[in-house]
Motif scaffolding. Structure first.
Motif, PDB file in Angstrom:
ATOM      1  N   ILE A  78       1.064  -1.432   0.063  1.00 27.43           N
ATOM      2  CA  ILE A  78      -0.014  -0.113   0.124  1.00 27.43           C
ATOM      3  C   ILE A  78       0.752   1.205   0.196  1.00 27.43           C
ATOM      4  N   ILE A  79       0.168   2.382  -1.060  1.00 29.19           N
ATOM      5  CA  ILE A  79       1.218   3.612  -1.180  1.00 29.19           C
ATOM      6  C   ILE A  79       0.267   4.630  -0.157  1.00 29.19           C
ATOM      7  N   ALA A  80       0.938   5.534   0.135  1.00 21.49           N
ATOM      8  CA  ALA A  80      -0.246   6.535   0.322  1.00 21.49           C
ATOM      9  C   ALA A  80       0.423   8.001   0.196  1.00 21.49           C
ATOM     10  N   VAL A  81      -0.499   8.738  -1.185  1.00 21.91           N
ATOM     11  CA  VAL A  81       0.252  10.296  -1.413  1.00 21.91           C
ATOM     12  C   VAL A  81      -0.989  11.510  -0.640  1.00 21.91           C
ATOM     13  N   ASP A  82       0.215  12.026  -0.088  1.00 19.65           N
ATOM     14  CA  ASP A  82      -0.025  13.273   0.562  1.00 19.65           C
ATOM     15  C   ASP A  82      -1.041  13.300   2.021  1.00 19.65           C
ATOM     16  N   ILE A  83      -0.687  12.484   2.662  1.00 24.83           N
ATOM     17  CA  ILE A  83      -1.282  12.246   3.174  1.00 24.83           C
ATOM     18  C   ILE A  83      -0.678  11.883   4.822  1.00 24.83           C
ATOM     19  N   ALA A  84      -0.526  13.213   4.725  1.00 29.05           N
ATOM     20  CA  ALA A  84      -0.041  14.246   6.567  1.00 29.05           C
ATOM     21  C   ALA A  84      -0.130  12.880   7.507  1.00 29.05           C
ATOM     22  N   ASP A  85      -1.275  12.173   8.210  1.00 30.04           N
ATOM     23  CA  ASP A  85      -2.058  11.707   9.136  1.00 30.04           C
ATOM     24  C   ASP A  85      -2.684  11.126   8.368  1.00 30.04           C
ATOM     25  N   PHE A 102       3.189   1.287   3.487  1.00 35.70           N
ATOM     26  CA  PHE A 102       3.950   0.981   2.755  1.00 35.70           C
ATOM     27  C   PHE A 102       5.124   1.790   2.572  1.00 35.70           C
ATOM     28  N   ILE A 103       4.698   2.797   2.094  1.00 39.71           N
ATOM     29  CA  ILE A 103       5.415   3.864   1.620  1.00 39.71           C
ATOM     30  C   ILE A 103       4.689   4.872   1.745  1.00 39.71           C
ATOM     31  N   CYS A 104       4.918   6.134   2.491  1.00 40.19           N
ATOM     32  CA  CYS A 104       3.992   7.564   2.268  1.00 40.19           C
ATOM     33  C   CYS A 104       4.390   8.566   1.298  1.00 40.19           C
ATOM     34  N   ILE A 105       3.785   9.503   0.718  1.00 30.39           N
ATOM     35  CA  ILE A 105       4.616  10.094   0.029  1.00 30.39           C
ATOM     36  C   ILE A 105       4.311  10.988   0.042  1.00 30.39           C
ATOM     37  N   ASP A 106       4.965  12.194   0.529  1.00 30.97           N
ATOM     38  CA  ASP A 106       3.882  13.756   0.804  1.00 30.97           C
ATOM     39  C   ASP A 106       5.038  15.226   0.876  1.00 30.97           C
ATOM     40  N   HIS A 107       4.294  16.226   1.212  1.00 32.11           N
ATOM     41  CA  HIS A 107       4.982  17.531   1.367  1.00 32.11           C
ATOM     42  C   HIS A 107       4.809  17.940   2.611  1.00 32.11           C
ATOM     43  N   HIS A 108       4.154  17.757   2.972  1.00 30.42           N
ATOM     44  CA  HIS A 108       3.304  18.543   4.586  1.00 30.42           C
ATOM     45  C   HIS A 108       5.146  18.803   5.417  1.00 30.42           C
ATOM     46  N   MET A 109       5.115  19.856   6.045  1.00 26.83           N
ATOM     47  CA  MET A 109       5.852  19.168   7.573  1.00 26.83           C
ATOM     48  C   MET A 109       5.369  19.120   8.552  1.00 26.83           C
ATOM     49  N   SER A 110       4.261  18.863   9.243  1.00 27.53           N
ATOM     50  CA  SER A 110       3.275  18.168   9.275  1.00 27.53           C
ATOM     51  C   SER A 110       2.844  17.240  10.081  1.00 27.53           C
ATOM     52  N   HIS A 111       3.345  16.335   8.706  1.00 28.98           N
ATOM     53  CA  HIS A 111       3.622  14.923   8.695  1.00 28.98           C
ATOM     54  C   HIS A 111       3.680  14.178   9.560  1.00 28.98           C
ATOM     55  N   ARG A 112       3.169  13.300  10.516  1.00 29.24           N
ATOM     56  CA  ARG A 112       3.374  12.032  11.318  1.00 29.24           C
ATOM     57  C   ARG A 112       3.154  10.733  10.492  1.00 29.24           C
ATOM     58  N   GLU A 113       4.878  10.389  11.158  1.00 31.69           N
ATOM     59  CA  GLU A 113       5.179   9.360  10.430  1.00 31.69           C
ATOM     60  C   GLU A 113       4.673   7.605  11.008  1.00 31.69           C
ATOM     61  N   TYR A 114       3.925   7.231   9.840  1.00 25.97           N
ATOM     62  CA  TYR A 114       3.157   5.848   9.823  1.00 25.97           C
ATOM     63  C   TYR A 114       3.429   4.934   8.680  1.00 25.97           C
ATOM     64  N   ALA A 115       4.612   5.150   8.620  1.00 26.33           N
ATOM     65  CA  ALA A 115       5.028   4.704   7.226  1.00 26.33           C
ATOM     66  C   ALA A 115       6.080   4.712   6.725  1.00 26.33           C
ATOM     67  N   GLU A 116       7.951   3.619   6.268  1.00 31.98           N
ATOM     68  CA  GLU A 116       8.246   4.535   4.924  1.00 31.98           C
ATOM     69  C   GLU A 116       7.845   6.024   4.479  1.00 31.98           C
ATOM     70  N   ASN A 117       8.327   6.466   4.789  1.00 27.89           N
ATOM     71  CA  ASN A 117       8.660   8.178   4.475  1.00 27.89           C
ATOM     72  C   ASN A 117       9.326   8.441   3.555  1.00 27.89           C
ATOM     73  N   LEU A 118       8.187   9.105   2.155  1.00 25.98           N
ATOM     74  CA  LEU A 118       9.286   9.803   1.157  1.00 25.98           C
ATOM     75  C   LEU A 118       9.169  11.759   1.342  1.00 25.98           C
ATOM     76  N   LEU A 119       9.853  11.811   2.298  1.00 23.23           N
ATOM     77  CA  LEU A 119       9.182  13.725   2.667  1.00 23.23           C
ATOM     78  C   LEU A 119      10.013  14.754   1.888  1.00 23.23           C
ATOM     79  N   PHE A 120       9.291  16.229   0.756  1.00 23.17           N
ATOM     80  CA  PHE A 120       9.880  16.520   0.970  1.00 23.17           C
ATOM     81  C   PHE A 120       8.881  18.096   1.126  1.00 23.17           C
ATOM     82  N   GLY A 121       9.516  18.285   2.213  1.00 23.74           N
ATOM     83  CA  GLY A 121       8.636  19.053   3.173  1.00 23.74           C
ATOM     84  C   GLY A 121       8.672  20.130   2.493  1.00 23.74           C
TER      85      GLY A 121
END
Length: 316
Positions: A78-85, A102-121
Protein backbone atom coordinates in the motif's frame (compact mmCIF):
# COMPACT_ATOMS: atom_id res chain seq x y z
CA UNK A 1 9.55 3.96 10.06
CA UNK A 2 12.22 6.11 8.46
CA UNK A 3 12.62 8.93 5.97
CA UNK A 4 13.90 7.53 2.71
CA UNK A 5 15.49 9.10 -0.37
CA UNK A 6 13.90 9.28 -3.79
CA UNK A 7 16.33 6.67 -5.09
CA UNK A 8 15.57 4.32 -2.19
CA UNK A 9 11.84 4.74 -2.74
CA UNK A 10 12.30 3.85 -6.41
CA UNK A 11 14.25 0.73 -5.41
CA UNK A 12 11.49 -0.36 -3.02
CA UNK A 13 8.77 0.16 -5.62
CA UNK A 14 10.66 -2.03 -8.08
CA UNK A 15 10.61 -4.96 -5.63
CA UNK A 16 6.86 -5.60 -5.89
CA UNK A 17 4.34 -5.82 -8.72
CA UNK A 18 0.91 -4.94 -7.33
CA UNK A 19 0.03 -1.78 -5.42
CA UNK A 20 -2.93 -0.11 -3.78
CA UNK A 21 -2.51 3.69 -3.93
CA UNK A 22 -4.57 5.63 -1.39
CA UNK A 23 -5.57 9.30 -1.46
CA UNK A 24 -6.90 11.36 1.41
CA UNK A 25 -10.59 11.85 2.07
CA UNK A 26 -12.26 14.85 0.41
CA UNK A 27 -9.76 14.42 -2.44
CA UNK A 28 -8.18 17.44 -4.10
CA UNK A 29 -6.05 17.90 -7.20
CA UNK A 30 -2.73 17.19 -5.49
CA UNK A 31 -3.63 13.88 -3.86
CA UNK A 32 -5.40 12.71 -7.04
CA UNK A 33 -2.82 14.04 -9.49
CA UNK A 34 -0.04 12.45 -7.45
CA UNK A 35 -1.84 9.12 -7.17
CA UNK A 36 -2.68 8.80 -10.84
CA UNK A 37 0.76 10.01 -11.97
CA UNK A 38 2.26 7.19 -9.89
CA UNK A 39 -0.37 4.76 -11.18
CA UNK A 40 0.54 5.62 -14.77
CA UNK A 41 4.27 5.41 -14.07
CA UNK A 42 3.98 1.98 -12.44
CA UNK A 43 2.06 0.69 -15.45
CA UNK A 44 5.00 1.71 -17.65
CA UNK A 45 7.11 -0.62 -15.51
CA UNK A 46 4.59 -3.44 -16.16
CA UNK A 47 3.31 -3.24 -12.59
CA UNK A 48 -0.35 -3.21 -11.57
CA UNK A 49 -1.91 -0.64 -9.29
CA UNK A 50 -5.28 0.79 -8.36
CA UNK A 51 -6.14 4.18 -6.86
CA UNK A 52 -8.78 4.32 -4.14
CA UNK A 53 -10.35 7.04 -2.01
CA UNK A 54 -12.89 6.69 0.77
CA UNK A 55 -14.95 9.50 -0.79
CA UNK A 56 -16.32 9.84 -4.30
CA UNK A 57 -13.88 11.42 -6.73
CA UNK A 58 -15.38 14.49 -8.45
CA UNK A 59 -16.13 13.95 -12.12
CA UNK A 60 -14.01 16.95 -13.15
CA UNK A 61 -10.90 14.88 -12.45
CA UNK A 62 -11.84 12.06 -14.83
CA UNK A 63 -9.12 13.01 -17.32
CA UNK A 64 -6.53 11.89 -14.76
CA UNK A 65 -7.37 8.21 -15.21
CA UNK A 66 -8.62 8.14 -18.81
CA UNK A 67 -6.96 5.39 -20.86
CA UNK A 68 -5.68 3.60 -17.75
CA UNK A 69 -6.66 0.34 -16.12
CA UNK A 70 -7.74 1.31 -12.61
CA UNK A 71 -9.64 -1.87 -11.84
CA UNK A 72 -9.48 -3.98 -8.70
CA UNK A 73 -6.36 -6.07 -8.20
CA UNK A 74 -4.88 -8.26 -5.49
CA UNK A 75 -2.33 -5.87 -4.07
CA UNK A 76 0.88 -6.67 -2.26
CA UNK A 77 1.76 -3.27 -0.86
CA UNK A 78 0.00 0.00 0.00
CA UNK A 79 1.19 3.48 -0.92
CA UNK A 80 -0.31 6.66 0.56
CA UNK A 81 0.08 9.96 -1.28
CA UNK A 82 -0.32 13.48 0.13
CA UNK A 83 -1.52 12.09 3.47
CA UNK A 84 0.16 13.75 6.44
CA UNK A 85 -1.68 11.67 9.03
CA UNK A 86 -3.22 8.27 8.43
CA UNK A 87 -6.51 9.44 9.99
CA UNK A 88 -6.91 11.51 6.80
CA UNK A 89 -7.58 8.25 4.99
CA UNK A 90 -11.02 8.33 6.61
CA UNK A 91 -12.22 6.14 9.45
CA UNK A 92 -12.93 2.89 7.62
CA UNK A 93 -9.88 3.11 5.34
CA UNK A 94 -7.71 3.90 8.34
CA UNK A 95 -8.98 0.77 10.08
CA UNK A 96 -8.54 -1.34 6.95
CA UNK A 97 -5.22 -0.03 5.67
CA UNK A 98 -3.68 2.51 8.04
CA UNK A 99 -1.33 0.16 9.86
CA UNK A 100 -0.21 -1.53 6.65
CA UNK A 101 0.92 1.44 4.58
CA UNK A 102 4.29 0.55 3.02
CA UNK A 103 5.37 3.96 1.70
CA UNK A 104 3.93 7.42 2.25
CA UNK A 105 4.81 10.14 -0.26
CA UNK A 106 4.09 13.61 1.08
CA UNK A 107 5.07 17.29 1.34
CA UNK A 108 3.50 18.38 4.64
CA UNK A 109 5.84 19.67 7.35
CA UNK A 110 3.24 18.55 9.90
CA UNK A 111 3.57 14.95 8.68
CA UNK A 112 3.07 12.26 11.36
CA UNK A 113 5.16 9.21 10.50
CA UNK A 114 3.28 5.94 9.91
CA UNK A 115 5.25 4.27 7.09
CA UNK A 116 8.48 4.53 5.13
CA UNK A 117 8.34 8.23 4.29
CA UNK A 118 9.38 9.99 1.13
CA UNK A 119 8.89 13.47 2.54
CA UNK A 120 9.87 16.77 0.89
CA UNK A 121 8.50 19.35 3.31
CA UNK A 122 9.81 22.26 1.26
CA UNK A 123 7.85 21.42 -1.90
CA UNK A 124 4.68 23.22 -2.93
CA UNK A 125 2.86 19.99 -3.79
CA UNK A 126 3.23 16.25 -3.40
CA UNK A 127 3.08 16.15 -7.20
CA UNK A 128 6.55 17.74 -7.20
CA UNK A 129 7.82 14.80 -5.14
CA UNK A 130 6.12 12.39 -7.55
CA UNK A 131 7.92 14.15 -10.41
CA UNK A 132 11.27 13.37 -8.75
CA UNK A 133 10.19 9.78 -8.10
CA UNK A 134 9.02 9.13 -11.67
CA UNK A 135 12.41 10.30 -12.93
CA UNK A 136 14.18 8.07 -10.39
CA UNK A 137 12.11 5.12 -11.63
CA UNK A 138 13.46 5.76 -15.13
CA UNK A 139 9.98 6.30 -16.54
CA UNK A 140 9.52 8.68 -19.45
CA UNK A 141 6.90 11.30 -18.65
CA UNK A 142 4.20 11.24 -21.31
CA UNK A 143 1.25 13.61 -21.69
CA UNK A 144 -0.92 11.55 -19.32
CA UNK A 145 1.61 11.68 -16.47
CA UNK A 146 2.26 15.35 -17.27
CA UNK A 147 -1.46 16.13 -16.91
CA UNK A 148 -1.47 14.51 -13.47
CA UNK A 149 1.66 16.24 -12.16
CA UNK A 150 0.59 19.62 -13.54
CA UNK A 151 -2.82 19.22 -11.87
CA UNK A 152 -1.27 18.53 -8.48
CA UNK A 153 1.08 21.50 -8.71
CA UNK A 154 -1.47 23.96 -10.08
CA UNK A 155 -4.15 23.14 -7.53
CA UNK A 156 -1.87 23.19 -4.47
CA UNK A 157 -0.43 26.56 -5.49
CA UNK A 158 -3.74 28.19 -6.42
CA UNK A 159 -2.60 28.34 -10.03
CA UNK A 160 0.83 29.61 -8.89
CA UNK A 161 -0.54 32.46 -6.74
CA UNK A 162 0.15 31.04 -3.25
CA UNK A 163 3.31 31.90 -1.30
CA UNK A 164 4.45 28.26 -1.41
CA UNK A 165 5.25 28.67 -5.12
CA UNK A 166 8.99 28.48 -5.78
CA UNK A 167 11.01 28.99 -8.98
CA UNK A 168 11.42 25.20 -9.11
CA UNK A 169 7.63 24.88 -9.04
CA UNK A 170 7.36 26.92 -12.23
CA UNK A 171 10.20 24.95 -13.83
CA UNK A 172 8.51 21.60 -13.22
CA UNK A 173 5.17 22.95 -14.44
CA UNK A 174 6.85 24.30 -17.58
CA UNK A 175 8.42 20.91 -18.22
CA UNK A 176 5.01 19.27 -17.88
CA UNK A 177 3.68 21.70 -20.48
CA UNK A 178 6.55 20.69 -22.76
CA UNK A 179 5.68 17.03 -22.16
CA UNK A 180 2.13 17.63 -23.36
CA UNK A 181 0.09 18.60 -20.29
CA UNK A 182 -3.16 20.21 -21.45
CA UNK A 183 -2.62 23.14 -19.09
CA UNK A 184 -5.30 25.38 -20.61
CA UNK A 185 -7.99 22.74 -20.14
CA UNK A 186 -6.75 21.85 -16.66
CA UNK A 187 -6.69 25.49 -15.53
CA UNK A 188 -10.18 26.05 -16.87
CA UNK A 189 -11.58 22.94 -15.16
CA UNK A 190 -9.84 23.60 -11.86
CA UNK A 191 -10.19 27.39 -11.54
CA UNK A 192 -12.78 28.77 -13.95
CA UNK A 193 -15.58 26.20 -14.12
CA UNK A 194 -18.23 25.64 -11.43
CA UNK A 195 -21.59 23.93 -11.40
CA UNK A 196 -24.69 25.97 -10.71
CA UNK A 197 -25.14 24.01 -7.50
CA UNK A 198 -21.70 25.17 -6.31
CA UNK A 199 -22.54 28.79 -7.17
CA UNK A 200 -25.68 28.51 -5.02
CA UNK A 201 -23.65 26.99 -2.19
CA UNK A 202 -21.06 29.76 -2.39
CA UNK A 203 -23.77 32.41 -2.19
CA UNK A 204 -25.19 30.80 0.95
CA UNK A 205 -21.77 30.41 2.52
CA UNK A 206 -20.74 34.02 1.83
CA UNK A 207 -23.86 35.22 3.64
CA UNK A 208 -22.55 33.62 6.87
CA UNK A 209 -19.23 35.49 6.99
CA UNK A 210 -18.47 37.08 10.37
CA UNK A 211 -15.43 39.23 11.10
CA UNK A 212 -13.47 39.44 14.33
CA UNK A 213 -10.48 41.23 15.87
CA UNK A 214 -10.91 44.50 13.98
CA UNK A 215 -11.46 42.71 10.68
CA UNK A 216 -8.25 40.70 10.80
CA UNK A 217 -10.14 37.38 10.97
CA UNK A 218 -13.12 36.28 8.88
CA UNK A 219 -15.10 33.11 9.59
CA UNK A 220 -17.48 31.39 7.16
CA UNK A 221 -19.76 28.42 7.80
CA UNK A 222 -20.94 25.71 5.41
CA UNK A 223 -23.69 23.45 6.76
CA UNK A 224 -25.29 20.24 5.57
CA UNK A 225 -28.53 22.17 5.11
CA UNK A 226 -26.73 24.39 2.59
CA UNK A 227 -25.54 21.32 0.70
CA UNK A 228 -29.10 19.99 0.59
CA UNK A 229 -30.68 23.27 -0.50
CA UNK A 230 -28.06 24.04 -3.14
CA UNK A 231 -27.76 20.48 -4.47
CA UNK A 232 -24.00 20.72 -4.05
CA UNK A 233 -21.66 18.33 -2.26
CA UNK A 234 -18.21 18.08 -0.65
CA UNK A 235 -16.62 17.10 -3.95
CA UNK A 236 -17.48 20.43 -5.56
CA UNK A 237 -16.07 22.83 -3.02
CA UNK A 238 -12.27 22.49 -3.09
CA UNK A 239 -11.78 26.24 -3.40
CA UNK A 240 -14.43 27.45 -1.01
CA UNK A 241 -12.00 27.58 1.93
CA UNK A 242 -10.05 30.41 0.33
CA UNK A 243 -12.98 32.84 0.21
CA UNK A 244 -12.76 34.44 3.69
CA UNK A 245 -9.09 35.35 3.23
CA UNK A 246 -9.92 37.31 0.07
CA UNK A 247 -11.56 40.07 2.11
CA UNK A 248 -9.42 43.20 2.38
CA UNK A 249 -7.68 43.40 5.74
CA UNK A 250 -8.25 39.74 6.65
CA UNK A 251 -5.09 38.00 7.83
CA UNK A 252 -6.69 34.72 8.94
CA UNK A 253 -9.59 33.24 6.99
CA UNK A 254 -11.57 30.38 8.51
CA UNK A 255 -14.07 28.02 6.90
CA UNK A 256 -16.04 25.68 9.15
CA UNK A 257 -17.67 22.89 7.14
CA UNK A 258 -20.20 20.49 8.64
CA UNK A 259 -19.85 16.84 7.66
CA UNK A 260 -22.68 14.35 7.20
CA UNK A 261 -21.93 12.76 10.59
CA UNK A 262 -22.25 16.10 12.39
CA UNK A 263 -18.53 16.66 12.91
CA UNK A 264 -16.78 19.73 11.54
CA UNK A 265 -13.84 20.20 9.19
CA UNK A 266 -12.03 23.49 9.70
CA UNK A 267 -9.81 25.07 7.05
CA UNK A 268 -7.52 28.01 7.83
CA UNK A 269 -5.87 30.25 5.25
CA UNK A 270 -3.46 32.90 6.49
CA UNK A 271 -1.31 35.80 5.35
CA UNK A 272 2.28 36.13 6.57
CA UNK A 273 3.42 36.23 9.31
CA UNK A 274 0.51 34.24 10.73
CA UNK A 275 0.99 30.48 10.79
CA UNK A 276 -2.05 28.33 9.97
CA UNK A 277 -0.19 25.10 10.76
CA UNK A 278 0.73 26.35 14.24
CA UNK A 279 -2.88 27.24 15.05
CA UNK A 280 -4.21 23.92 13.75
CA UNK A 281 -1.47 21.83 15.37
CA UNK A 282 -2.59 23.13 18.77
CA UNK A 283 -6.05 21.76 17.90
CA UNK A 284 -4.87 18.33 16.74
CA UNK A 285 -4.58 19.19 13.06
CA UNK A 286 -1.81 20.30 10.74
CA UNK A 287 -0.84 21.45 7.28
CA UNK A 288 1.26 24.30 5.92
CA UNK A 289 2.09 27.75 7.23
CA UNK A 290 -0.48 29.40 4.94
CA UNK A 291 -3.04 26.59 4.67
CA UNK A 292 -3.94 24.06 7.35
CA UNK A 293 -6.88 22.25 8.87
CA UNK A 294 -8.27 20.45 11.89
CA UNK A 295 -11.39 18.55 12.94
CA UNK A 296 -13.97 19.01 15.70
CA UNK A 297 -16.62 16.75 17.22
CA UNK A 298 -18.70 19.25 19.17
CA UNK A 299 -21.35 21.89 18.56
CA UNK A 300 -20.84 24.69 16.04
CA UNK A 301 -20.85 27.30 18.82
CA UNK A 302 -18.12 25.38 20.62
CA UNK A 303 -16.09 25.07 17.41
CA UNK A 304 -16.22 28.83 16.88
CA UNK A 305 -15.38 29.60 20.51
CA UNK A 306 -12.32 27.32 20.54
CA UNK A 307 -11.10 28.55 17.16
CA UNK A 308 -11.45 32.22 17.99
CA UNK A 309 -9.64 31.80 21.31
CA UNK A 310 -6.67 30.20 19.55
CA UNK A 311 -6.71 32.68 16.67
CA UNK A 312 -6.80 35.62 19.07
CA UNK A 313 -3.69 34.26 20.79
CA UNK A 314 -1.91 34.16 17.42
CA UNK A 315 -2.98 37.69 16.47
CA UNK A 316 -1.79 39.28 19.70
Amino acid sequence: MTNISVDRCAELLKEYDNYLILTHRNPDGDTLGSAFALHRALSKLNKSSMVRCIDDIPAKYSYLWENTDNGDIKFEKIIAVDIADRKLLGDSFNRLYGEDVFICIDHHMSHREYAENLLFGDRAATAEVIYELVNALGVEIDSGIADCIYTGIATDTGCFTFSNTEPSTHRIAAEMMEKGADFALINRLMFETHTMSYIKLEQMALSTIETYFNGRCALMTVTQKMFEESGSNEGECDGIASLPRKIEGVMIGVTVRERVDGTYKVSLRTVAPYDAAKICAALGGGGHSRAAGCDFDCSLDEVKSILLKNIEAELV
